[in-house]
Scaffold this motif. Structure first.
Motif, short mmCIF file in Angstrom:
data_model
loop_
_atom_site.label_atom_id
_atom_site.label_comp_id
_atom_site.label_asym_id
_atom_site.label_seq_id
_atom_site.Cartn_x
_atom_site.Cartn_y
_atom_site.Cartn_z
N LEU A 1 -17.52 1.50 -0.89
CA LEU A 1 -17.67 0.07 -1.14
C LEU A 1 -18.36 -0.20 -2.47
CD1 LEU A 1 -18.56 -1.09 2.44
CD2 LEU A 1 -16.58 -1.81 1.11
N SER A 2 -19.09 0.75 -2.99
CA SER A 2 -19.76 0.55 -4.26
C SER A 2 -18.83 0.76 -5.44
CB SER A 2 -20.96 1.50 -4.38
OG SER A 2 -20.52 2.83 -4.49
N GLY A 3 -17.59 1.18 -5.16
CA GLY A 3 -16.62 1.28 -6.23
C GLY A 3 -16.71 2.55 -7.03
N GLN A 4 -17.22 3.62 -6.45
CA GLN A 4 -17.28 4.87 -7.18
C GLN A 4 -15.88 5.39 -7.47
OE1 GLN A 4 -20.11 6.34 -8.33
NE2 GLN A 4 -21.11 4.49 -7.64
N PRO A 5 -15.59 5.86 -8.68
CA PRO A 5 -14.26 6.36 -8.99
C PRO A 5 -13.96 7.65 -8.25
CG PRO A 5 -15.77 6.84 -10.78
CD PRO A 5 -16.52 5.98 -9.81
N GLY A 6 -12.67 7.96 -8.10
CA GLY A 6 -12.28 9.22 -7.52
C GLY A 6 -11.96 9.13 -6.05
N PHE A 7 -12.24 7.99 -5.40
CA PHE A 7 -11.92 7.84 -4.01
C PHE A 7 -10.52 7.25 -3.87
CE2 PHE A 7 -15.69 9.15 -1.87
CZ PHE A 7 -16.71 8.95 -2.75
N GLY A 8 -10.12 7.00 -2.61
CA GLY A 8 -8.77 6.56 -2.32
C GLY A 8 -8.44 5.21 -2.92
N HIS A 9 -7.15 4.92 -2.93
CA HIS A 9 -6.67 3.72 -3.61
C HIS A 9 -6.44 2.56 -2.66
CE1 HIS A 9 -6.31 5.82 -7.39
NE2 HIS A 9 -5.59 6.76 -6.82
N GLU A 10 -5.60 2.74 -1.65
CA GLU A 10 -5.21 1.62 -0.82
C GLU A 10 -6.32 1.20 0.14
OE1 GLU A 10 -2.02 2.95 -2.82
OE2 GLU A 10 -2.87 4.23 -1.28
N PHE A 11 -6.27 -0.06 0.53
CA PHE A 11 -7.19 -0.64 1.50
C PHE A 11 -6.33 -1.42 2.49
CE2 PHE A 11 -9.53 -4.25 3.12
CZ PHE A 11 -10.81 -3.79 3.36
N TRP A 12 -6.58 -1.22 3.79
CA TRP A 12 -5.75 -1.91 4.77
C TRP A 12 -6.51 -2.13 6.07
CZ3 TRP A 12 -5.38 3.17 3.43
CH2 TRP A 12 -5.41 4.13 4.44
N ILE A 13 -5.93 -2.96 6.92
CA ILE A 13 -6.45 -3.24 8.25
C ILE A 13 -5.59 -2.48 9.24
CG2 ILE A 13 -6.94 -5.02 9.96
CD1 ILE A 13 -6.87 -7.04 7.53
N GLU A 14 -6.21 -1.66 10.08
CA GLU A 14 -5.47 -0.83 11.02
C GLU A 14 -5.93 -1.11 12.45
OE1 GLU A 14 -5.32 3.85 11.70
OE2 GLU A 14 -4.27 3.23 9.87
N PRO A 15 -5.19 -1.92 13.21
CA PRO A 15 -5.55 -2.15 14.61
C PRO A 15 -5.44 -0.86 15.43
CG PRO A 15 -4.02 -3.83 13.81
CD PRO A 15 -4.05 -2.73 12.78
N GLU A 16 -6.29 -0.74 16.45
CA GLU A 16 -6.16 0.38 17.37
C GLU A 16 -4.82 0.30 18.08
OE1 GLU A 16 -8.50 2.46 21.13
OE2 GLU A 16 -9.07 0.46 20.45
N SER A 17 -4.44 -0.92 18.44
CA SER A 17 -3.12 -1.18 19.01
C SER A 17 -2.59 -2.47 18.40
CB SER A 17 -3.20 -1.33 20.54
OG SER A 17 -1.94 -1.69 21.07
N TYR A 18 -1.35 -2.42 17.95
CA TYR A 18 -0.75 -3.61 17.35
C TYR A 18 -0.25 -4.60 18.40
CZ TYR A 18 -0.77 -1.44 12.70
OH TYR A 18 -1.17 -0.88 11.50
#
Length: 268
Positions: free
Chosen positions: A12-29
């Motif tokens: 969350l602090s925006g350090q470089p080198g981590f993953g790109h995409e951000f998404w919402i993932e329900p346990e069950s849709y």
């Protein structure tokens, strides 16, 4: 527990080198009315990533939408999953999340070039050079604008635009019994259709295997993606623009990215 919390803070602090995409993932849709439901905020690559806890100073919107009703998501610092709620009545439930800005630093010009190529910004390098910005140690500010489609009971209903800075608007409902297997979405930016925009599609099968493909929007900002029953999907589209802070100080970001994401599943 501590190490997972630390990773989330670093992401969350925006350090470089981590993953790109951000998404919402329900346990069950798909859930029943009145049932407990959870959804995780994730950051990573190829539809795989770590869970991010609830930090109320890291988002500007976190809401549940059913029809015309918007309800703020309630939570406490450190909650994981970030969304823990009781499902409302029958219908299409839309989870909305917009983050506050974070910054990252490009220490190498080649990494920016690779990002610009991956996300289809062919003029970015020339614009950067023309602006006289440095090619090492420059900053980018980024925000996330995510939606998830869930079915409560019959899942009937229709997505709509919610005024996110950039967003996917689902023109078809994958939970509708008449769904024809083609997911139609409109990509918007500042409320207007994004024409000829790249959409990255992450298709996760029941066995967890992820296939990645690219498509583009048409002149109406619409993309049509064939989808498979029993699979879940992440759509991703990015806006790159010059930061309004560029030139205000040596540490000010010169670029700004806005990431739109949509997740949903297709019933078997």
């Amino acid at each position: 527990m501590f190490s997972r919390f630390l990773i989330a803070v670093l992401l969350l602090s925006g350090q470089p080198g981590f993953g790109h995409e951000f998404w919402i993932e329900p346990e069950s849709y798909q859930v029943e009315p009145g049932a407990s439901m959870t959804a995780t905020l994730r950051n990573g690559q190829n539809f795989e990533g770590i869970s991010l806890a609830w930090f109320d100073n890291r988002f500007t919107r976190f809401e549940l939408a059913t029809g015309e009703t918007l309800t703020p998501v309630e939570g406490r610092m450190g909650d994981t999953p970030a969304l823990q709620a009781i499902a409302p009545g029958d219908g299409l439930l839309i989870v909305l999340h917009e983050t506050t800005p974070s910054n990252l630093t490009y220490k190498e010009w080649e990494k920016f070039l690779a990002f610009a190529e991956h996300k289809d910004f062919p003029t970015a390098a020339a614009a950067h050079t023309a602006a006289g910005w440095p090619k090492e140690g420059f900053r980018e500010s980024y925000t996330r604008h995510a939606k998830a489609l869930m079915a409560v009971g019959d899942g009937s209903g229709q997505d709509r635009a919610f005024g996110l800075a950039t967003e996917f608007v689902a023109l078809t409902n994958p939970y509708d019994p008449q769904f024809d297997g083609n997911m139609r979405v409109r990509v918007t930016y500042q409320g207007l259709p994004r024409r000829d925009a790249q959409v990255e599609v992450f298709d996760k099968g029941a066995d967890g295997t992820v296939a990645v493909s690219l498509t583009r929007t048409d002149q109406d900002g619409v993309a049509v993606v064939p989808v498979t029953p029993g699979h879940s999907y992440l759509f991703d589209a990015v806006v790159l623009r010059a930061s309004p802070q560029a030139g205000s100080s040596e540490k000010a970001p010169v670029w700004e990215t806005l990431w739109a994401a949509l997740t949903f599943a297709v019933p078997e």
